[in-house]
Design a protein around this motif. Structure first.
Motif, PDB file in Angstrom:
ATOM      1  N   SER A 144      -5.104   0.924   0.548  1.00  0.00           N
ATOM      2  CA  SER A 144      -5.207  -0.165  -0.427  1.00  0.00           C
ATOM      3  C   SER A 144      -3.989  -0.159  -1.341  1.00  0.00           C
ATOM      4  O   SER A 144      -3.171   0.771  -1.321  1.00  0.00           O
ATOM      5  CB  SER A 144      -6.491  -0.004  -1.246  1.00  0.00           C
ATOM      6  N   LEU A 145      -3.860  -1.201  -2.166  1.00  0.00           N
ATOM      7  CA  LEU A 145      -2.706  -1.313  -3.063  1.00  0.00           C
ATOM      8  C   LEU A 145      -2.715  -0.234  -4.149  1.00  0.00           C
ATOM      9  O   LEU A 145      -1.668   0.118  -4.678  1.00  0.00           O
ATOM     10  CB  LEU A 145      -2.675  -2.694  -3.720  1.00  0.00           C
ATOM     11  N   LEU A 146      -3.896   0.273  -4.474  1.00  0.00           N
ATOM     12  CA  LEU A 146      -4.010   1.356  -5.446  1.00  0.00           C
ATOM     13  C   LEU A 146      -4.596   2.581  -4.754  1.00  0.00           C
ATOM     14  O   LEU A 146      -5.729   2.539  -4.259  1.00  0.00           O
ATOM     15  CB  LEU A 146      -4.915   0.937  -6.610  1.00  0.00           C
ATOM     16  N   HIS A 147      -3.800   3.645  -4.724  1.00  0.00           N
ATOM     17  CA  HIS A 147      -4.289   4.898  -4.143  1.00  0.00           C
ATOM     18  C   HIS A 147      -4.711   5.792  -5.300  1.00  0.00           C
ATOM     19  O   HIS A 147      -3.886   6.180  -6.137  1.00  0.00           O
ATOM     20  CB  HIS A 147      -3.205   5.572  -3.311  1.00  0.00           C
ATOM     21  N   GLY A 186       7.229  -2.959  -3.011  1.00  0.00           N
ATOM     22  CA  GLY A 186       8.088  -3.229  -1.863  1.00  0.00           C
ATOM     23  C   GLY A 186       9.104  -4.307  -2.198  1.00  0.00           C
ATOM     24  O   GLY A 186       8.785  -5.294  -2.871  1.00  0.00           O
ATOM     25  N   VAL A 187      10.335  -4.109  -1.741  1.00  0.00           N
ATOM     26  CA  VAL A 187      11.411  -5.065  -2.000  1.00  0.00           C
ATOM     27  C   VAL A 187      12.126  -5.365  -0.692  1.00  0.00           C
ATOM     28  O   VAL A 187      12.515  -4.439   0.034  1.00  0.00           O
ATOM     29  CB  VAL A 187      12.424  -4.527  -3.035  1.00  0.00           C
ATOM     30  N   GLU A 188      12.277  -6.637  -0.390  1.00  0.00           N
ATOM     31  CA  GLU A 188      13.059  -7.070   0.771  1.00  0.00           C
ATOM     32  C   GLU A 188      14.296  -7.805   0.275  1.00  0.00           C
ATOM     33  O   GLU A 188      14.190  -8.740  -0.520  1.00  0.00           O
ATOM     34  CB  GLU A 188      12.235  -7.990   1.681  1.00  0.00           C
ATOM     35  N   ASP A 189      15.455  -7.370   0.717  1.00  0.00           N
ATOM     36  CA  ASP A 189      16.729  -7.999   0.350  1.00  0.00           C
ATOM     37  C   ASP A 189      17.426  -8.503   1.598  1.00  0.00           C
ATOM     38  O   ASP A 189      17.514  -7.770   2.602  1.00  0.00           O
ATOM     39  CB  ASP A 189      17.642  -6.991  -0.369  1.00  0.00           C
ATOM     40  N   ALA A 200       0.843  -1.202   0.000  1.00  0.00           N
ATOM     41  CA  ALA A 200       0.000   0.000   0.000  1.00  0.00           C
ATOM     42  C   ALA A 200       0.874   1.246   0.000  1.00  0.00           C
ATOM     43  O   ALA A 200       1.796   1.356   0.808  1.00  0.00           O
ATOM     44  CB  ALA A 200      -0.916  -0.006   1.216  1.00  0.00           C
ATOM     45  N   PRO A 201       0.629   2.195  -0.895  1.00  0.00           N
ATOM     46  CA  PRO A 201       1.412   3.441  -0.904  1.00  0.00           C
ATOM     47  C   PRO A 201       1.272   4.235   0.387  1.00  0.00           C
ATOM     48  O   PRO A 201       2.176   4.978   0.753  1.00  0.00           O
ATOM     49  CB  PRO A 201       0.842   4.216  -2.095  1.00  0.00           C
TER      50      PRO A 201
END
Length: 298
Positions: A52-55, A66-69, A46-47
């Motif tokens: 929601s995923l689209l604002h 989102g990126v997890e490294d 969510a921004p």
């Protein structure tokens, strides 16, 4: 919600998607936590916290990848693999070859990944449906392409293309600096980079662009590859030869306008996004006009 960089992509005229359908498609690939042996994970978030995923605000859509490294330096893996190899050599009395050493490094990676720290980052993208823009807030094309790649995996169709102006940014910027005159609506600031065909580079920071020295560099064949500019005394930025906009900075008057109108954090988020979208859309229209417009699609 103020972008700091712009990687520009064009959506074709007539491209349309319904917000509900678009969000449902994003929900196919949300961000999942990194598994024990996963080096990375990426997906939609969510921004805005709790949103929601689209604002969506009018014709403007905001999404976030989102990126997890896992943070696992290769030097540590190599060092521990070498120590393990030395133990085997001492115990078994044999020499470890390159292939077996690579296998030990892979084994150490799998052993260490569950204990590795996780770094999370978010890359925002904005879809201006009214003007046909897809804009990614990323300093590098690689991070922007990461967003587009995940969008293409998520959506049924995404016909986004890199923007190509009729006049190359480098040629246009070189002409502006040589003439000492910016196109209508813009001013030239004091950061500049010039490069020769042999890749020799000259950079100026906080330096007047009016001197003969800079014009001599251009006369000698160097072209401008990066130039700081300000649009209508409202937004400053750096344009480069790849049509990337960096160091985007909105003047305080815009942010003060947002602060004076917002009553809470959610309203402030929407006002910031709306102000940014309106200002940047006008900036891009003027910039593309200064570059002669867009080249027709192949």
């Amino acid at each position: 919600m103020w972008f700091k960089n712009l990687q520009l992509y064009r959506l074709p005229q007539g491209w349309a998607a319904e917000a509900e359908s678009f969000e449902q498609q994003l929900a196919r690939l949300p961000l999942q936590d990194c598994g024990a042996t996963d080096p990375r994970s990426l997906g939609w978030v969510a921004p805005r916290d709790g949103g929601s995923l689209l604002h969506s605000v009018n014709q403007q859509w905001l999404i976030a990848l989102g990126v997890e490294d896992k943070l696992l330096p290769a030097s540590i893996v190599k060092r521990l693999a070498s120590e393990r190899a030395r133990e085997i050599e001492e115990t078994d009395g044999r020499r470890i070859g390159r292939r077996e050493l690579r296998e030990l490094q892979e084994q150490m990676t799998l052993e260490l990944l569950p204990r590795a720290f996780i770094r999370r980052r978010t890359t925002f993208a904005w879809i201006d449906r009214g003007n046909g823009w897809l804009l990614v807030d990323a300093a590098s094309p690689a991070k922007a392409e990461e967003v587009l790649e995940h969008l293409r995996r998520s959506l049924d169709s995404l016909p986004a293309k890199v923007v190509k102006p009729l006049q190359s940014p480098s040629a246009a910027m070189t002409g502006w600096v040589a003439a000492g005159e910016a196109p209508a609506g813009f001013t030239l600031d004091q950061d500049l980079e010039l490069r020769s065909s042999e890749k020799a580079t000259v950079r100026y920071a906080n330096h007047s662009l009016d001197g003969d020295e800079i014009r001599q560099h251009i006369a000698d064949g160097k072209v401008v590859t990066r130039l700081a500019m300000t649009w209508n005394d409202r937004i400053s930025f750096v344009l480069n030869d790849l049509l990337q906009i960096k160091r985007l900075a909105f003047l305080d008057i815009l942010k003060e306008q947002s602060e004076s109108q917002a009553e809470d954090a959610d309203e402030r988020f929407d006002i910031d996004f709306t102000l940014m979208a309106g200002e940047v859309a006008q900036l891009l229209a003027d910039l593309m006009a200064a570059l002669g417009g867009e080249a027709p699609a192949a």
